[in-house]
Design a protein around this motif. Structure first.
Motif, PDB file in Angstrom:
ATOM      1  N   ASP A   8      55.055  47.964  30.472  1.00 36.81           N
ATOM      2  CA  ASP A   8      54.277  47.557  31.640  1.00 36.81           C
ATOM      3  C   ASP A   8      52.886  48.179  31.623  1.00 36.81           C
ATOM      4  O   ASP A   8      51.892  47.521  31.986  1.00 36.81           O
ATOM      5  N   ALA A  51      49.277  46.205  31.382  1.00 36.18           N
ATOM      6  CA  ALA A  51      48.187  46.433  32.326  1.00 36.18           C
ATOM      7  C   ALA A  51      46.879  46.760  31.611  1.00 36.18           C
ATOM      8  O   ALA A  51      45.793  46.462  32.119  1.00 36.18           O
ATOM      9  N   GLN A  66      45.219  42.572  35.306  1.00 37.77           N
ATOM     10  CA  GLN A  66      45.468  41.604  36.367  1.00 37.77           C
ATOM     11  C   GLN A  66      44.198  40.805  36.639  1.00 37.77           C
ATOM     12  O   GLN A  66      43.100  41.347  36.668  1.00 37.77           O
ATOM     13  N   SER A 105      41.195  38.729  38.403  1.00 39.36           N
ATOM     14  CA  SER A 105      40.441  38.969  39.630  1.00 39.36           C
ATOM     15  C   SER A 105      40.438  37.765  40.551  1.00 39.36           C
ATOM     16  O   SER A 105      39.994  37.864  41.695  1.00 39.36           O
ATOM     17  N   ARG A 144      43.867  34.204  35.146  1.00 41.79           N
ATOM     18  CA  ARG A 144      45.309  34.252  35.411  1.00 41.79           C
ATOM     19  C   ARG A 144      46.083  33.719  34.219  1.00 41.79           C
ATOM     20  O   ARG A 144      47.112  34.289  33.825  1.00 41.79           O
ATOM     21  N   HIS A 175      46.090  36.267  31.424  1.00 40.87           N
ATOM     22  CA  HIS A 175      46.997  37.367  31.743  1.00 40.87           C
ATOM     23  C   HIS A 175      48.440  36.992  31.432  1.00 40.87           C
ATOM     24  O   HIS A 175      49.173  37.751  30.769  1.00 40.87           O
ATOM     25  N   LYS A 190      51.100  38.650  28.865  1.00 43.62           N
ATOM     26  CA  LYS A 190      52.232  39.275  29.544  1.00 43.62           C
ATOM     27  C   LYS A 190      53.561  38.678  29.082  1.00 43.62           C
ATOM     28  O   LYS A 190      54.540  39.407  28.835  1.00 43.62           O
ATOM     29  N   ASP A 224      55.174  32.143  36.683  1.00 45.64           N
ATOM     30  CA  ASP A 224      55.482  33.488  36.207  1.00 45.64           C
ATOM     31  C   ASP A 224      56.981  33.635  35.943  1.00 45.64           C
ATOM     32  O   ASP A 224      57.401  34.163  34.905  1.00 45.64           O
TER      33      ASP A 224
END
Length: 471
Positions: free
Chosen positions: A145, A149, A154, A156, A162, A165, A169, A190
């Protein structure tokens, strides 16, 4: 005085762990020979004579590493002082295996590093071992995790941030994330991507009239009355599976066959056709159901290798009740007269983006260009099925992909062609299944994160009078 160079003892040899050796071999075969993880693993395990425990470890290590390759590559890029493209492929595979042990499995850090360094020594030399040791020690500075990060902050607020990310991820190529975003229900992306990284449990199907659900070890499936989720062990050792009376089949695929078999049809109901039958699981289940009704299934499969799998699923050379035959033919030109079938299944060749949890290499092997070839084929197959089915008969169109170009767009192309075909609501044929509304009214979309199945799309079409081939 120190011993002279010629009298120094050579360093002790390093022996690679058999399970990790097997996993590395699988990664190599997937990368260099386009092998499929689930198909090549058993042969590698058998050749290295792994016991049950080591085989399970090798399976998780290989499949998990391939699934999370995108995430691990982003982490490795932050730990290596040169671009990953300049790291030799074999060493990069070893590093990825080490990352999965450190970040995705419950392997103590010292054991993960030591065993992976031994693997590097054995397969690539001492210099590679030192490099792998240094990189993996850098990886241990953070847990998964925390690494995510750092390498995938993450967003903005913008959609592009998005998507980037989620790409890192959840270890999906960006183009796949974009297509699934367009297909997934609101705020489900997600969870869907996360579900793709969870290895599916083995699901068995009892073919009615040939096996009883009660004789299969496992927990009954939520929706299919013929399925069980295997508690563990090798499914091939289950007697009903070994004898061909039952099989391994995802519950979503079972529901596709059951939906076609459950659709109401007036008049004759003797000839069922599986137009794209390979590898044979749906054809075998349909044949078992058809036999109980005095009907039969004709399986059509163009590719000889897949036709062989269908033949085995249907009982080999012996003709089982409910089997009209197996024909090696192009589904866009089926060897039957027009309007001669009562039910037709089109389980169309597709990108398979709904089964990424089951086929870990698919996300890296597919490309956007695949849609350019697959979508026209899907349209031709559906048009062929609608020509093949008689007036009043039904066609079930299914794909193991939720991508709109392969689902709603293909069905809409037929509905908008002016042909006498009606889209009927397939959802009542899936009793107990909720939250499965498809992108077009009356269609259904299953999801791994909602239903625990592959992301199967289903559309039921009924032929009216005067239809000709369309699409």
């Amino acid at each position: 005085m120190p011993a002279s160079r010629k009298h120094r003892r050579p360093p002790p040899s390093r022996t690679a762990d058999p399970a990790r050796t097997a996993a590395l071999e699988v990664l190599r075969l997937v990368r260099t020979e386009e092998a499929y993880t689930n198909l090549v693993l058993p042969s590698v395990v058998a050749r290295l004579e792994l016991d049950t425990r080591d085989a399970a470890f090798a399976t998780e290590l290989a499949a998990g590493t391939i699934r999370r390759q995108g995430t691990y590559d982003a982490i490795l890029a932050a730990c290596i002082d040169r671009p990953l493209r300049r790291v030799e492929f074999g060493i990069l595979d070893i590093l990825r295996l080490g990352c999965h042990q450190l970040l995705g499995m419950r392997v103590p850090a010292h054991a993960a590093i030591s065993s992976t360094v031994d693997l590097a020594h054995a397969k690539a030399g001492r210099g590679a071992g030192g490099f792998v040791n240094a990189v993996l020690r850098a990886v241990t500075r953070r847990d998964l995790d925390t690494w995510i990060a750092e390498v995938a902050p993450q967003p903005s607020g913008s959609r592009d941030e998005r998507m980037e990310h989620l790409t890192v991820k959840h270890s999906h190529p960006r183009w796949v994330v974009d297509l699934l975003d367009a297909a997934a229900p609101d705020d489900d992306l997600d969870a869907l991507l996360a579900a793709d990284n969870v290895p599916p449990k083995v699901t068995l199907v009892a073919r009615p009239g040939r096996a009883e659900v009660a004789e299969l070890p496992g927990t009954p499936t939520l929706y299919s009355p013929y399925g069980v989720v295997l508690d563990g062990g090798d499914p091939a050792r289950v007697p009903a599976v070994a004898e061909g009376r039952a099989g391994v089949q995802d519950e979503g695929s079972q529901l596709v066959a059951l939906a076609l078999a459950s659709a109401p049809v007036e008049g004759a109901d003797k000839v069922w056709v599986d137009l794209c039958a390979g590898p044979g699981g749906k054809a075998a289940l349909l044949a078992a159901i058809a036999a109980e009704r005095g009907a039969g299934v004709l399986a059509v499969e163009q590719h000889l290798h897949r036709a062989g799998l269908v033949r085995r699923a249907l009982g080999g050379t012996g003709r089982l009740p409910g089997v009209l035959g197996l024909v090696s033919a192009d589904g866009t030109r089926p060897p039957l007269a027009a309007a001669s079938a009562d039910r037709v299944l089109v389980d169309a060749p597709c990108t398979g983006l709904g089964a990424l949890r089951r086929r870990p290499e698919a996300r890296w092997r597919r490309s956007p260009d695949d849609l350019l070839a697959l979508v026209p084929l899907q349209r031709r197959l559906l048009a062929s099925a609608l020509e093949l089915v008689r007036p009043g008969g039904v066609v079930l169109y299914a794909t193991c992909s939720p991508v709109r170009a392969e689902t709603v767009d293909v069905v809409s192309s037929v509905l908008g062609s002016g042909e006498a075909v009606a889209l009927e609501d397939v959802r009542p044929l899936l009793p107990g299944v909720t939250d499965a509304d498809g992108p077009l009214e009356g269609t259904a979309q299953l999801w791994p994160h909602r239903h625990g199945t592959d992301a199967m799309f289903l559309a039921l079409l009924r032929r009216g009078e005067g239809i000709t081939a369309g699409g």
